[in-house]
Design a protein around this motif. Structure first.
Motif, PDB file in Angstrom:
ATOM      1  N   ILE A  54       0.841  -1.207   0.000  1.00  0.00           N
ATOM      2  CA  ILE A  54       0.000   0.000   0.000  1.00  0.00           C
ATOM      3  C   ILE A  54       0.868   1.245   0.000  1.00  0.00           C
ATOM      4  O   ILE A  54       0.589   2.223  -0.711  1.00  0.00           O
ATOM      5  CB  ILE A  54      -0.946  -0.010   1.221  1.00  0.00           C
ATOM      6  CG1 ILE A  54      -1.952  -1.160   1.094  1.00  0.00           C
ATOM      7  CG2 ILE A  54      -1.670   1.330   1.361  1.00  0.00           C
ATOM      8  CD1 ILE A  54      -2.864  -1.313   2.292  1.00  0.00           C
ATOM      9  N   LEU A  55       1.948   1.224   0.777  1.00  0.00           N
ATOM     10  CA  LEU A  55       2.845   2.380   0.837  1.00  0.00           C
ATOM     11  C   LEU A  55       3.462   2.664  -0.528  1.00  0.00           C
ATOM     12  O   LEU A  55       3.491   3.815  -0.982  1.00  0.00           O
ATOM     13  CB  LEU A  55       3.952   2.128   1.866  1.00  0.00           C
ATOM     14  CG  LEU A  55       5.018   3.223   1.988  1.00  0.00           C
ATOM     15  CD1 LEU A  55       4.395   4.550   2.367  1.00  0.00           C
ATOM     16  CD2 LEU A  55       6.077   2.811   3.007  1.00  0.00           C
ATOM     17  N   LEU A  92      -6.117   3.029  -8.857  1.00  0.00           N
ATOM     18  CA  LEU A  92      -7.045   1.894  -8.851  1.00  0.00           C
ATOM     19  C   LEU A  92      -6.375   0.644  -8.275  1.00  0.00           C
ATOM     20  O   LEU A  92      -6.995  -0.120  -7.528  1.00  0.00           O
ATOM     21  CB  LEU A  92      -7.559   1.630 -10.259  1.00  0.00           C
ATOM     22  CG  LEU A  92      -8.528   2.680 -10.819  1.00  0.00           C
ATOM     23  CD1 LEU A  92      -8.820   2.404 -12.288  1.00  0.00           C
ATOM     24  CD2 LEU A  92      -9.826   2.713 -10.012  1.00  0.00           C
ATOM     25  N   ALA A  93      -5.110   0.438  -8.624  1.00  0.00           N
ATOM     26  CA  ALA A  93      -4.375  -0.698  -8.059  1.00  0.00           C
ATOM     27  C   ALA A  93      -4.243  -0.548  -6.546  1.00  0.00           C
ATOM     28  O   ALA A  93      -4.372  -1.526  -5.792  1.00  0.00           O
ATOM     29  CB  ALA A  93      -2.995  -0.790  -8.715  1.00  0.00           C
ATOM     30  N   ALA A 151      -5.891  -2.229  -1.082  1.00  0.00           N
ATOM     31  CA  ALA A 151      -6.210  -1.789   0.278  1.00  0.00           C
ATOM     32  C   ALA A 151      -7.655  -2.064   0.683  1.00  0.00           C
ATOM     33  O   ALA A 151      -7.931  -2.350   1.850  1.00  0.00           O
ATOM     34  CB  ALA A 151      -5.922  -0.294   0.414  1.00  0.00           C
ATOM     35  N   LEU A 152      -8.595  -1.983  -0.262  1.00  0.00           N
ATOM     36  CA  LEU A 152     -10.015  -2.014   0.100  1.00  0.00           C
ATOM     37  C   LEU A 152     -10.729  -3.304  -0.256  1.00  0.00           C
ATOM     38  O   LEU A 152     -11.823  -3.561   0.264  1.00  0.00           O
ATOM     39  CB  LEU A 152     -10.741  -0.842  -0.585  1.00  0.00           C
ATOM     40  CG  LEU A 152     -10.206   0.553  -0.271  1.00  0.00           C
ATOM     41  CD1 LEU A 152     -10.992   1.603  -1.036  1.00  0.00           C
ATOM     42  CD2 LEU A 152     -10.249   0.835   1.223  1.00  0.00           C
ATOM     43  N   GLY A 153     -10.150  -4.091  -1.128  1.00  0.00           N
ATOM     44  CA  GLY A 153     -10.807  -5.339  -1.502  1.00  0.00           C
ATOM     45  C   GLY A 153     -12.167  -5.087  -2.112  1.00  0.00           C
ATOM     46  O   GLY A 153     -12.301  -4.341  -3.076  1.00  0.00           O
ATOM     47  N   SER A 159     -18.565   0.638  -0.232  1.00  0.00           N
ATOM     48  CA  SER A 159     -18.737   1.993   0.299  1.00  0.00           C
ATOM     49  C   SER A 159     -17.396   2.726   0.378  1.00  0.00           C
ATOM     50  O   SER A 159     -17.303   3.917   0.069  1.00  0.00           O
ATOM     51  CB  SER A 159     -19.399   1.941   1.681  1.00  0.00           C
ATOM     52  OG  SER A 159     -18.588   1.207   2.601  1.00  0.00           O
ATOM     53  N   ALA A 160     -16.350   2.002   0.791  1.00  0.00           N
ATOM     54  CA  ALA A 160     -15.026   2.615   0.852  1.00  0.00           C
ATOM     55  C   ALA A 160     -14.526   2.965  -0.555  1.00  0.00           C
ATOM     56  O   ALA A 160     -13.925   4.015  -0.775  1.00  0.00           O
ATOM     57  CB  ALA A 160     -14.037   1.691   1.552  1.00  0.00           C
TER      58      ALA A 160
END
Length: 290
Positions: free
Chosen positions: A36-37, A102-103, A108-110, A114-115
């Motif tokens: 994610i970083l 988008l990647a 991060a969100l799967g 809503s996220a």
């Protein structure tokens, strides 16, 4: 386009601000997910480059970057690229930033719908902010709103957004970190605008510094730096005191702001950007080790 020209266009010296915001946001979450970083850093850097290209294009076609410009060379105004080449570059880098973003969200969100919706909205606003500073019928950079936009996107969005992607919660630590990054980014922009006051006035670019006037813009610089340091103090713990090393270049940059004008402020810009990176990296180190 030669590599040297591309480097002029993307303005590498401005990119540490994006890095500082993302690194501090990740550290403020209390847990760092390497994938994610990396994607957050890539997305932020690409958006910063989009903004720099758009700024070069917008100021170039409006004639703001004229022959009397005292800042770094701009590729469109200097004739090193054509408007078409610069537009194509903006489109390509914008597309790359969207793909990277988008990647990032996918990792991060799967499947959290809503996220996804919330971060897609933030992403769209970030792209519009990157492009809208000097582009469009009423670019907000010409209305004195650039400082507020920098605070929102380099502070609140970058820091709190990165922290949320690492760990989905808002914390006081994240809030203080967002204040530090946003205020220091404003300080860098304010120096840029103080330096360019004469040219901006002639071109009708009504930045906040120009609206305030030289003396009040200098006072505003001091206030922003003081607030940033006060916010940073709330985050200093353990290794975080390494961040104090950033105070020296920040102070040296402020001294130049108070005593110099025009091209001599290029040095103040470099010192303030360096101090920002040192201070935020030190704070991130302390937060990550806590």
């Amino acid at each position: 386009m030669p590599l040297k020209t591309w480097l002029l266009a993307i303005r590498p010296k401005t990119l540490p601000l994006a890095v500082a915001s993302i690194v501090l946001g990740a550290a403020s979450a209390g847990t760092v997910v390497p994938g994610i970083l990396v994607l957050a850093l890539l997305t932020a850097l690409l958006l910063q480059i989009v903004s720099n290209l758009a700024n070069d294009y917008g100021d170039g076609v409006r004639g703001t970057d004229g022959a009397e410009r005292i800042g770094p060379v701009r590729v469109l105004a200097s004739g090193q690229v054509s408007p078409l080449q610069l537009r194509r570059a903006m489109i390509q880098v914008t597309a790359a930033s969207l793909a990277s973003g988008l990647a990032l969200l996918a990792l991060a969100l799967g499947c959290d719908v809503s996220a996804w919706l919330g971060f897609l909205l933030l992403g769209a606003l970030s792209v519009l902010a990157a492009l809208g500073y000097t582009l469009g019928r009423r670019p907000y950079g010409y209305l004195g709103l650039g400082d507020a936009a920098v605070f929102v996107f380099f502070g609140l969005v970058a820091v709190l957004g990165t922290g949320w992607l690492m760990r989905p919660e808002l914390t006081a630590t994240g809030g203080w970190a967002a204040l530090v990054a946003g205020l220091l980014s404003m300080a860098v922009l304010n120096i840029n605008n103080i330096r360019d006051m004469a040219g901006d006035r002639a071109a009708g670019k009504r930045t906040l510094a120009l609206r305030l006037g030289l003396h009040r813009a200098r006072a505003w610089q001091g206030a922003v730096l003081a607030l940033a340091v006060l916010a940073a103090e709330r985050l200093m713990t353990g290794w975080g005191y390494v961040a104090l090393a950033g105070l020296w270049p920040l102070a040296q940059g402020f001294r130049l702001v108070l005593t110099r004008e025009g091209a001599e402020l290029n040095r103040a810009l470099a010192l303030t950007a360096r101090g920002t990176l040192i201070l935020t990296t030190g704070l991130a180190l302390g937060l990550a080790a806590a």
